[in-house]
Design a protein around this motif. Structure first.
Motif, PDB file in Angstrom:
ATOM      1  N   ARG A 197       0.894  -1.186  -0.544  1.00 43.35           N
ATOM      2  CA  ARG A 197      -0.074  -0.160  -0.023  1.00 43.35           C
ATOM      3  C   ARG A 197       1.034   1.132   0.124  1.00 43.35           C
ATOM      4  N   GLY A 198       1.813   1.488   0.815  1.00 48.46           N
ATOM      5  CA  GLY A 198       3.318   2.712   0.716  1.00 48.46           C
ATOM      6  C   GLY A 198       3.766   2.588  -0.761  1.00 48.46           C
ATOM      7  N   ARG A 199       3.822   1.553  -1.008  1.00 43.79           N
ATOM      8  CA  ARG A 199       4.787   1.852  -2.567  1.00 43.79           C
ATOM      9  C   ARG A 199       3.504   2.250  -3.653  1.00 43.79           C
ATOM     10  N   LYS A 200       2.661   1.857  -3.815  1.00 42.97           N
ATOM     11  CA  LYS A 200       1.811   1.688  -5.119  1.00 42.97           C
ATOM     12  C   LYS A 200       0.713   3.393  -5.042  1.00 42.97           C
ATOM     13  N   ARG A 201       0.950   4.076  -4.109  1.00 40.00           N
ATOM     14  CA  ARG A 201       0.283   5.023  -3.830  1.00 40.00           C
ATOM     15  C   ARG A 201      -0.951   5.541  -4.254  1.00 40.00           C
ATOM     16  N   VAL A 202      -1.777   3.908  -3.881  1.00 40.36           N
ATOM     17  CA  VAL A 202      -3.177   3.707  -4.147  1.00 40.36           C
ATOM     18  C   VAL A 202      -3.905   4.567  -2.977  1.00 40.36           C
ATOM     19  N   GLU A 203      -5.385   5.096  -3.609  1.00 37.85           N
ATOM     20  CA  GLU A 203      -5.665   5.959  -2.702  1.00 37.85           C
ATOM     21  C   GLU A 203      -7.249   4.641  -2.473  1.00 37.85           C
ATOM     22  N   HIS A 204      -8.108   5.039  -1.390  1.00 36.87           N
ATOM     23  CA  HIS A 204      -9.362   4.046  -0.547  1.00 36.87           C
ATOM     24  C   HIS A 204     -10.272   3.741  -2.106  1.00 36.87           C
ATOM     25  N   PRO A 205     -10.860   2.012  -2.421  1.00 36.96           N
ATOM     26  CA  PRO A 205     -11.660   1.928  -3.251  1.00 36.96           C
ATOM     27  C   PRO A 205     -13.072   2.911  -2.945  1.00 36.96           C
ATOM     28  N   GLN A 206     -13.202   3.087  -1.862  1.00 39.83           N
ATOM     29  CA  GLN A 206     -14.470   4.645  -1.671  1.00 39.83           C
ATOM     30  C   GLN A 206     -14.013   5.716  -2.625  1.00 39.83           C
ATOM     31  N   GLY A 207     -14.273   6.511  -3.788  1.00 41.60           N
ATOM     32  CA  GLY A 207     -14.131   7.667  -4.206  1.00 41.60           C
ATOM     33  C   GLY A 207     -15.437   8.374  -3.806  1.00 41.60           C
ATOM     34  N   HIS A 208     -15.253   9.698  -4.175  1.00 41.77           N
ATOM     35  CA  HIS A 208     -16.204  10.412  -3.871  1.00 41.77           C
ATOM     36  C   HIS A 208     -17.537  10.130  -4.363  1.00 41.77           C
ATOM     37  N   VAL A 209     -17.337   9.526  -5.036  1.00 44.22           N
ATOM     38  CA  VAL A 209     -18.646   8.829  -6.560  1.00 44.22           C
ATOM     39  C   VAL A 209     -19.025   7.382  -6.070  1.00 44.22           C
ATOM     40  N   TYR A 210     -17.667   7.168  -6.894  1.00 44.10           N
ATOM     41  CA  TYR A 210     -17.707   5.392  -7.245  1.00 44.10           C
ATOM     42  C   TYR A 210     -17.115   4.898  -6.073  1.00 44.10           C
ATOM     43  N   ASN A 211     -17.358   3.803  -5.515  1.00 46.05           N
ATOM     44  CA  ASN A 211     -17.255   2.792  -5.050  1.00 46.05           C
ATOM     45  C   ASN A 211     -16.172   1.219  -5.600  1.00 46.05           C
ATOM     46  N   LEU A 212     -15.334   1.302  -5.675  1.00 48.89           N
ATOM     47  CA  LEU A 212     -14.941   0.522  -6.248  1.00 48.89           C
ATOM     48  C   LEU A 212     -14.647  -1.031  -6.673  1.00 48.89           C
ATOM     49  N   GLU A 213     -14.869  -1.495  -4.811  1.00 47.82           N
ATOM     50  CA  GLU A 213     -15.235  -2.790  -4.374  1.00 47.82           C
ATOM     51  C   GLU A 213     -16.379  -2.966  -4.771  1.00 47.82           C
ATOM     52  N   GLU A 214     -17.357  -2.590  -4.311  1.00 54.71           N
ATOM     53  CA  GLU A 214     -18.697  -2.892  -5.303  1.00 54.71           C
ATOM     54  C   GLU A 214     -19.508  -2.950  -6.507  1.00 54.71           C
ATOM     55  N   MET A 215     -18.352  -1.576  -7.395  1.00 50.32           N
ATOM     56  CA  MET A 215     -18.125  -2.076  -8.950  1.00 50.32           C
ATOM     57  C   MET A 215     -17.604  -3.208  -9.245  1.00 50.32           C
ATOM     58  N   PHE A 216     -16.463  -4.035  -8.720  1.00 52.98           N
ATOM     59  CA  PHE A 216     -15.914  -4.714  -8.808  1.00 52.98           C
ATOM     60  C   PHE A 216     -17.101  -5.453  -8.746  1.00 52.98           C
ATOM     61  N   GLU A 217     -17.831  -6.125  -7.525  1.00 47.07           N
ATOM     62  CA  GLU A 217     -17.907  -7.353  -6.936  1.00 47.07           C
ATOM     63  C   GLU A 217     -19.600  -7.599  -8.453  1.00 47.07           C
ATOM     64  N   GLU A 218     -19.956  -6.401  -8.988  1.00 44.89           N
ATOM     65  CA  GLU A 218     -21.151  -6.581  -9.595  1.00 44.89           C
ATOM     66  C   GLU A 218     -20.771  -6.677 -11.003  1.00 44.89           C
ATOM     67  N   LEU A 219     -19.904  -6.142 -11.285  1.00 44.42           N
ATOM     68  CA  LEU A 219     -19.192  -7.055 -12.191  1.00 44.42           C
ATOM     69  C   LEU A 219     -18.841  -8.371 -12.936  1.00 44.42           C
ATOM     70  N   ASN A 220     -17.805  -9.018 -11.398  1.00 41.34           N
ATOM     71  CA  ASN A 220     -17.803  -9.801 -11.301  1.00 41.34           C
ATOM     72  C   ASN A 220     -18.449 -11.279 -11.358  1.00 41.34           C
ATOM     73  N   PHE A 221     -19.652 -10.629 -10.306  1.00 43.48           N
ATOM     74  CA  PHE A 221     -21.043 -11.663 -10.979  1.00 43.48           C
ATOM     75  C   PHE A 221     -21.771 -11.599 -12.065  1.00 43.48           C
ATOM     76  N   ARG A 222     -21.505 -10.112 -13.115  1.00 46.94           N
ATOM     77  CA  ARG A 222     -22.264 -10.098 -14.043  1.00 46.94           C
ATOM     78  C   ARG A 222     -21.496 -11.065 -14.729  1.00 46.94           C
TER      79      ARG A 222
END
Ligand SMILES: [Zn+2]
Length: 234
Positions: free
Chosen positions: A112-137
């Motif tokens: 997490r330190g090296r990647k400089r990635v910010e939390h999957p819950q963005g201002h508008v979209y939640n990437l984890e939620e979106m990932f699970e929907e696409l994963n299912f679909r």
């Protein structure tokens, strides 16, 4: 990576139990535990309108119940300005010092330190939620969730990338805006998920990232042309 939904409920029960032991006459409206992607073993607690809000590092999600209980005793003691029981401090510290836990924390910090990635819950979209929907679909829900996050900078040139050594999908912050339609964000995430599903092929010196199988699979995306058209106008 663990899925924390059930563990949050279980941790919530432990906090409620410790709360009732400490404050038997104080009503407790609700307990809300959320595991967050912190780079270390952090935890915070607040009491708001009779409800307990606890935020803790997801690195603690796999901790055994006695450890969560010790943490609840520590945090609630601090909240109510009482001395922290030495036994709780001791139990919690011992857990953090365990070899496997320390190694895991080191690893998490590194990734997490090296990647400089910010939390999957963005201002508008939640990437984890979106990932699970696409994963299912599109993947029958069978794809293991990689590290997901928003880039710290809003790049227009790199909308997303999959990073195999870190097993991470990062999307450009530029997509996390209300004026970006969900369809476009879903398409970028789907494209990166395909990189995870169809690794690059090496033919001698030539490296093919978008293989035939990849391109065939990408056609499955509903409203593909519409999504691409939106991205061209970003
Ligand atoms: Zn690509």
């Amino acid at each position: 990576m663990l899925h924390s939904g059930r563990m949050e409920v279980e941790a919530g029960r432990v906090f409620a139990r410790v709360f009732r032991q400490m404050k038997p006459r104080t009503p407790l409206a609700d307990v809300d535990v959320q595991f967050r992607r912190y780079a270390n073993a952090n935890a915070q607690i607040r009491l708001e309108n009779g409800a307990l809000r606890i935020r803790m590092a997801d690195t603690l999600a796999g901790a055994p119940e006695p450890v969560i209980e010790a943490l609840a005793e520590i945090l609630l003691s601090k909240l109510f300005r009482r001395p922290v029981p030495a036994s709780s401090n001791d139990r919690y510290r011992r857990y953090l010092n365990r070899g496997d836990v320390r190694r895991n924390l080191d690893l998490v910090r590194q990734v997490r330190g090296r990647k400089r990635v910010e939390h999957p819950q963005g201002h508008v979209y939640n990437l984890e939620e979106m990932f699970e929907e696409l994963n299912f679909r599109y993947f029958h829900g069978l794809m293991a969730r990689p590290l997901l996050g928003w880039s710290p900078h809003a790049s227009r040139t790199m909308l997303g990338h999959y990073d195999p050594p870190h097993n991470a999908i990062v999307l450009s912050r530029i997509l996390d805006r209300p004026q970006t339609p969900r369809l476009a964000v879903e398409y970028v995430l789907f494209h990166e998920m395909l990189h995870l599903r169809y690794p690059a092929e090496h033919n001698g010196a030539r490296r093919c990232v978008h293989t035939r199988a990849f391109k065939e699979a990408e056609k499955q995306f509903e409203h593909l042309r519409e999504a691409k058209a939106i991205l061209r106008k970003l």
